[in-house]
Each structure stands twice: as C-alpha cells, then as structure tokens.
Design an enzyme around this catalytic site. Structure first.
Site, short mmCIF file in Angstrom:
data_model
loop_
_atom_site.label_atom_id
_atom_site.label_comp_id
_atom_site.label_asym_id
_atom_site.label_seq_id
_atom_site.Cartn_x
_atom_site.Cartn_y
_atom_site.Cartn_z
N SER A 133 0.86 -1.19 0.00
CA SER A 133 0.00 0.00 0.00
C SER A 133 0.89 1.23 0.00
CB SER A 133 -0.89 0.01 1.24
OG SER A 133 -1.52 1.26 1.41
N TYR A 146 -2.86 -0.88 10.22
CA TYR A 146 -2.75 -1.27 8.81
C TYR A 146 -1.45 -0.74 8.21
CZ TYR A 146 -3.87 -1.50 3.82
OH TYR A 146 -3.85 -1.75 2.47
#
Length: 230
Positions: A133, A146
C-alpha cells in the site's frame, strides 16, 4: 506456468486470476470463500484451482498450502494480495482486531513465502509479488495498525529480495493507492475512476511486472489514480 494468488475470490485477486488464466496460466486461488472460488474456477474454464484457506488463522496456512503445492510440478510464483483495513482511530480497534490486521496483511504473507520459497529456490527461478500500500510510504491518521503492517511488508520484501536474488528468485513490492474494490466496506464499482484505480488495470500492471525479462527485477512499484489526494 502456475501462480498462487491469495485473496483471489474478489477484487484485485479475482481480476488477476482471470487475466492470468486467459493468458494460459494455471492459478492456485486462495481465499476463505469456497463458493466464490468455485464461481471463479468455472469462469476461468478450469484454469483456476480453488484452495480454501482462511489467512486470519495462522495454523491453516502451512498445512493447506503444503497440500496444494505438493500437487504441482512447477511453481512460477506467488502474489500475496490478501488484505483488509479499517479507517478508524487506533483506540477504537480491539486488541483482537489489531492482531488480525497484522496477521492478514503481514504475517500471512511471510507464512506463504515460507511455504513457497523452498520450491522456488530448488527451481532457481520464480517470482514473489507482495501487494502493499502507499501507506507504507506516507502517513495517514486512523490507519495506524494497517500502515504498520504495510511498512513491515515493505521491509520484508526488500530484505528477502537481497537474500534470494542470486538464486534466480525475484521479489517485487507493489504499492497502490486507492483501488475500487470492497476494501474498507465499500462495494467494487462504487468509487469514481478519477480518484480510484480499477482493479483490472492494476492486475494488468502486475502481469507486466512478472513478464519482465529474466535479468530484470522491479523491486518496488508505486501506482496511483491521477486524482488521488496525497
């Protein structure tokens, strides 16, 4: 050529599995939703082989992948695509939810690599693609656990590449911006194309990455929709 893809029942993983199947590859499609995997297998004309596995359960990964890999004569590589996240303050995450976020987004990818890498080293060929990400490279409030997992995946990917590349094994990290999938509780197709990537487009980029010549490795790829706010 046989590829193992995690998170293959929906979103990016599903598009990637279908595109690889269309290009003549065999795909071991890993996910916990058996019904969606069966539908995917039917859509692919049998090129996709379902591997039902819940990556949130660390005890399942080694045994179930071992069974699936034992039936394959050659493994071209693996795409660690599975992941999930929740946009909310850190203290609103329960301890169990934080542990699960790290398990699915980081630890499971490490476990999958541990299961597959001996085969790739023995072959002296293969490619590991870890889908990360852009939060591995930039801060964002309310995504702390996350982001921590994706930072970990970036470190793991770059270190592993330097460990195995002399044996002919490639490791690539793909950091994407916002993708139009069901991530975060949304529905695929609900996000505007100006500020979110189409999963089919990202799948095409990953295929381009793995089809690079044997003497070329893309160690990290970052891709964003043009309209995403950084």
């Amino acid at each position: 050529m046989t590829w193992l893809i995690t998170g293959a029942s929906r979103g990016l993983g599903r598009h990637l599995a279908l595109q690889l199947a269309q290009r003549g590859h065999r795909v071991l499609a890993c996910a916990r939703d058996a019904d969606r995997l069966q539908t995917l297998a039917a859509e692919s004309g049998g090129a996709v082989v379902p591997v039902v596995i819940d990556l949130a359960d660390a005890t399942q990964i080694g045994p179930r992948l071992g069974e699936a890999l034992a039936r394959e004569a050659h493994i071209s590589g693996v795409v660690n695509n599975a992941g999930f996240g929740a946009y909310k303050p850190f203290l609103e995450h329960s301890e169990a939810e934080s542990i699960q976020l790290v398990q699915v987004n980081l630890t499971a990818a490490i476990q999958v690599c541990h299961a597959v890498l001996p085969r790739l080293l023995a072959q002296r060929s293969g490619h590991i693609v870890n889908v990360g990400s852009d939060l591995a490279r930039r801060p964002l409030a309310n995504m702390a656990v996350y982001a921590a997992a994706k930072h970990g995946l970036a470190g793991f990917s770059h270190s592993l590449l330097r460990e195995v590349k002399q044996a002919g094994v490639k490791v690539s990290l793909v950091n994407s911006g916002i993708v139009d999938t069901d991530f975060g509780g949304a529905a695929e197709g609900s996000r505007d194309a100006h500020w979110s990537l189409r999963p089919a487009q990202l799948a095409q980029l990953i295929i381009q990455l793995i089809e690079q010549p044997g003497n070329v490795v893309v160690d990290e790829l970052s891709v964003h929709p043009l309209g995403q706010d950084f």
